[in-house]
Enzyme design. Structure first.
Site, PDB file in Angstrom:
ATOM      1  N   LYS A   1     -11.911  -7.407   6.119  1.00  0.00           N
ATOM      2  CA  LYS A   1     -11.307  -6.528   7.118  1.00  0.00           C
ATOM      3  C   LYS A   1     -12.189  -5.321   7.352  1.00  0.00           C
ATOM      4  O   LYS A   1     -12.645  -4.719   6.380  1.00  0.00           O
ATOM      5  CB  LYS A   1      -9.937  -6.098   6.598  1.00  0.00           C
ATOM      6  CG  LYS A   1      -9.207  -5.100   7.449  1.00  0.00           C
ATOM      7  CD  LYS A   1      -7.937  -4.704   6.752  1.00  0.00           C
ATOM      8  CE  LYS A   1      -7.323  -3.577   7.536  1.00  0.00           C
ATOM      9  NZ  LYS A   1      -6.395  -2.807   6.768  1.00  0.00           N
TER      10      LYS A   1
ATOM     11  N   ARG B   1      -3.247   3.816  12.278  1.00  0.00           N
ATOM     12  CA  ARG B   1      -2.807   5.049  11.604  1.00  0.00           C
ATOM     13  C   ARG B   1      -1.918   5.855  12.527  1.00  0.00           C
ATOM     14  O   ARG B   1      -0.998   6.529  12.092  1.00  0.00           O
ATOM     15  CB  ARG B   1      -4.018   5.840  11.122  1.00  0.00           C
ATOM     16  CG  ARG B   1      -4.717   5.081  10.005  1.00  0.00           C
ATOM     17  CD  ARG B   1      -5.960   5.781   9.477  1.00  0.00           C
ATOM     18  NE  ARG B   1      -6.654   4.909   8.543  1.00  0.00           N
ATOM     19  CZ  ARG B   1      -7.839   5.167   8.019  1.00  0.00           C
ATOM     20  NH1 ARG B   1      -8.466   6.294   8.344  1.00  0.00           N
ATOM     21  NH2 ARG B   1      -8.382   4.317   7.183  1.00  0.00           N
TER      22      ARG B   1
ATOM     23  N   CYS C   1       0.855  -1.189   0.000  1.00  0.00           N
ATOM     24  CA  CYS C   1       0.000   0.000   0.000  1.00  0.00           C
ATOM     25  C   CYS C   1       0.885   1.231   0.000  1.00  0.00           C
ATOM     26  O   CYS C   1       2.077   1.141   0.268  1.00  0.00           O
ATOM     27  CB  CYS C   1      -0.935   0.006   1.212  1.00  0.00           C
ATOM     28  SG  CYS C   1      -2.266   1.230   1.048  1.00  0.00           S
TER      29      CYS C   1
ATOM     30  N   CYS D   1      -0.090   4.227   1.713  1.00  0.00           N
ATOM     31  CA  CYS D   1      -0.460   5.261   2.690  1.00  0.00           C
ATOM     32  C   CYS D   1       0.599   5.531   3.750  1.00  0.00           C
ATOM     33  O   CYS D   1       0.684   6.640   4.268  1.00  0.00           O
ATOM     34  CB  CYS D   1      -1.801   4.928   3.349  1.00  0.00           C
ATOM     35  SG  CYS D   1      -1.791   3.428   4.310  1.00  0.00           S
TER      36      CYS D   1
ATOM     37  N   LYS E   1     -12.523  -4.704   2.074  1.00  0.00           N
ATOM     38  CA  LYS E   1     -11.965  -3.802   3.086  1.00  0.00           C
ATOM     39  C   LYS E   1     -12.834  -2.564   3.199  1.00  0.00           C
ATOM     40  O   LYS E   1     -13.028  -1.832   2.234  1.00  0.00           O
ATOM     41  CB  LYS E   1     -10.539  -3.418   2.700  1.00  0.00           C
ATOM     42  CG  LYS E   1      -9.900  -2.435   3.671  1.00  0.00           C
ATOM     43  CD  LYS E   1      -8.429  -2.194   3.381  1.00  0.00           C
ATOM     44  CE  LYS E   1      -7.876  -1.153   4.332  1.00  0.00           C
ATOM     45  NZ  LYS E   1      -6.446  -0.896   4.093  1.00  0.00           N
TER      46      LYS E   1
HETATM   47  C1  PBG Z   1      -2.893   0.157   4.767  1.00  0.00           C
HETATM   48  C2  PBG Z   1      -3.468  -0.627   5.863  1.00  0.00           C
HETATM   49  C3  PBG Z   1      -4.228  -0.197   6.953  1.00  0.00           C
HETATM   50  C4  PBG Z   1      -4.420  -1.300   7.764  1.00  0.00           C
HETATM   51  C5  PBG Z   1      -3.808  -2.369   7.133  1.00  0.00           C
HETATM   52  N1  PBG Z   1      -3.246  -1.929   5.969  1.00  0.00           N
HETATM   53  C6  PBG Z   1      -4.709   1.155   7.316  1.00  0.00           C
HETATM   54  C7  PBG Z   1      -5.765   1.816   6.559  1.00  0.00           C
HETATM   55  O1  PBG Z   1      -6.311   1.306   5.586  1.00  0.00           O
HETATM   56  O2  PBG Z   1      -6.030   2.949   6.959  1.00  0.00           O
HETATM   57  C8  PBG Z   1      -5.138  -1.305   9.069  1.00  0.00           C
HETATM   58  C9  PBG Z   1      -4.682  -2.355  10.028  1.00  0.00           C
HETATM   59  C10 PBG Z   1      -5.152  -2.166  11.424  1.00  0.00           C
HETATM   60  O3  PBG Z   1      -5.921  -1.244  11.750  1.00  0.00           O
HETATM   61  O4  PBG Z   1      -4.760  -2.982  12.255  1.00  0.00           O
HETATM   62  N2  PBG Z   1      -3.804   0.687   3.876  1.00  0.00           N
END
Ligand code: PBG
Length: 325
Positions: A245, A202, A117, A119, A192
């Site tokens: 998720k 985050r 990812c 981010c 997701k």
């Molecule tokens: C990256 C990602 C996220 C999570 C897993 N991969 C954060 C998001 O989408 O904001 C969240 C994992 C967690 O909260 O344990 N995009």
């Protein structure tokens, strides 16, 4: 009375005999954070008991996991430098790439999965490159594919795209194959949701979007059929494993997706689920061990084959004790 359901609940022996859900330590994946720098093992404030490790100290965590019988991890990287295009996500000496090389060399018995990812790597915190304040889907695909290939080159056993761009599984599959990584599976974060349950993550990864939210790419939590659609699309694009998720509030989706596709199903119990358990346990309001056990078994009962959880070590212990499983 002919039917007396209590007959099969009369002793621990018979209860274990008729159990419908069996939990296996090999189906657990532990998400872990690796951070740029040296000699770092710092606790994440919003996720007590979880740490960010520099590469030179990640072995401590891997050893504990292996000792507990947990043999799969999902790696998340926290870079020092972020930019508009998240270039550290696909840098050869990026944090995840270095962690992979280190772990592959020193802990070859560990199965290494990487979160793919943008981010954590973009200055704006969105999961791709921006155009007019929105994430540009097709441009982002190129960078995701590049990231996945760079992970595979560095030793990733499996890649797991979590960005929610359309067509990313196909793009990543094509790029992996072209680079010769035909054997590296893709676990897609297919279903997701845009969720407040990611809050502590985050915080841990410094990846909150600097403006707006993720609702133009992550799913609306009102929707179930759309989740099934996402799962089917990703299976068609070549996803080897489909993930749902968050987990706890989305168990209906685990069951639905299990019926809709023929891949193994993973469920990810995310940071907010972890933090809620930790916080309530700290207040003395819940029995942490029993809550962890119920949450874990519920995910499998709903149909998951694989469970991603920050409680992986604790669950391994519960299985060993015979408390669940
Ligand atoms: C990256 C990602 C996220 C999570 C897993 N991969 C954060 C998001 O989408 O904001 C969240 C994992 C967690 O909260 O344990 N995009």
């Amino acid at each position: 009375m002919i039917k007396r359901p209590r007959r099969l609940r009369g002793s621990e022996n018979v209860r274990r005999l008729v159990r419908e859900t069996r939990v296996d330590v090999h189906s657990l994946i532990y998400p872990m954070f690796v951070i740029e720098g040296e000699n770092i093992c710092e606790e994440i404030p919003s996720m007590e008991g979880q740490y960010r490790y520099s590469v030179d100290r990640m072995g401590e965590c891997l050893e504990e996991l292996l000792a507990a019988g947990v043999t799969s991890v999902m790696l998340f990287g926290i870079p020092k430098v972020k930019d508009e295009v998240g270039s550290q996500a696909y840098a050869e000496d990026g944090i995840v790439q270095r962690a992979l090389r280190y772990a592959k060399e020193h802990y070859p018995q560990m199965y290494l999965i990487t979160d793919v990812c943008m981010c954590e790597y973009t200055s704006h915190g969105h999961c791709g490159v921006l155009c007019d304040h929105d994430v540009e889907n097709d441009e982002t695909l190129k960078l995701l594919a590049k990231t996945a290939v760079s992970h595979a080159k560095a030793g990733a056993d499996m890649v797991a795209p979590s960005d929610m761009m359309d067509g990313r599984v196909a793009a990543i599959r094509a790029a992996l194959d072209e680079a010769g990584f035909t054997k590296v599976p893709i676990m897609s974060y297919a279903v997701k949701y845009a969720s407040a349950f990611y809050g502590p993550f985050r915080d841990a990864a410094g990846s909150a979007p600097s403006f707006g939210d993720r609702k133009t790419y992550q799913m609306d939590f009102h929707n179930a059929r759309e989740g099934v659609k996402e799962a089917i699309l990703d299976e068609e694009e070549g996803a080897d494993i489909i993930m749902v998720k968050p987990a706890m509030s989305y168990l209906d989706m685990v069951t639905k997706v299990k019926e809709a596709v023929n891949t193994p199903i993973a469920a990810y119990s995310v940071s907010g689920e972890y933090a809620m358990v930790k916080a309530a346990a700290k207040m003395g309001w819940i029995d942490e061990k029993r809550i962890i056990a119920e949450m874990a078994v519920a995910v499998y009962r709903a149909g998951a084959d694989i469970y991603l959880t920050y409680f992986a070590k604790e669950i391994a212990e519960l299985i060993r004790e015979g408390y669940i499983g």
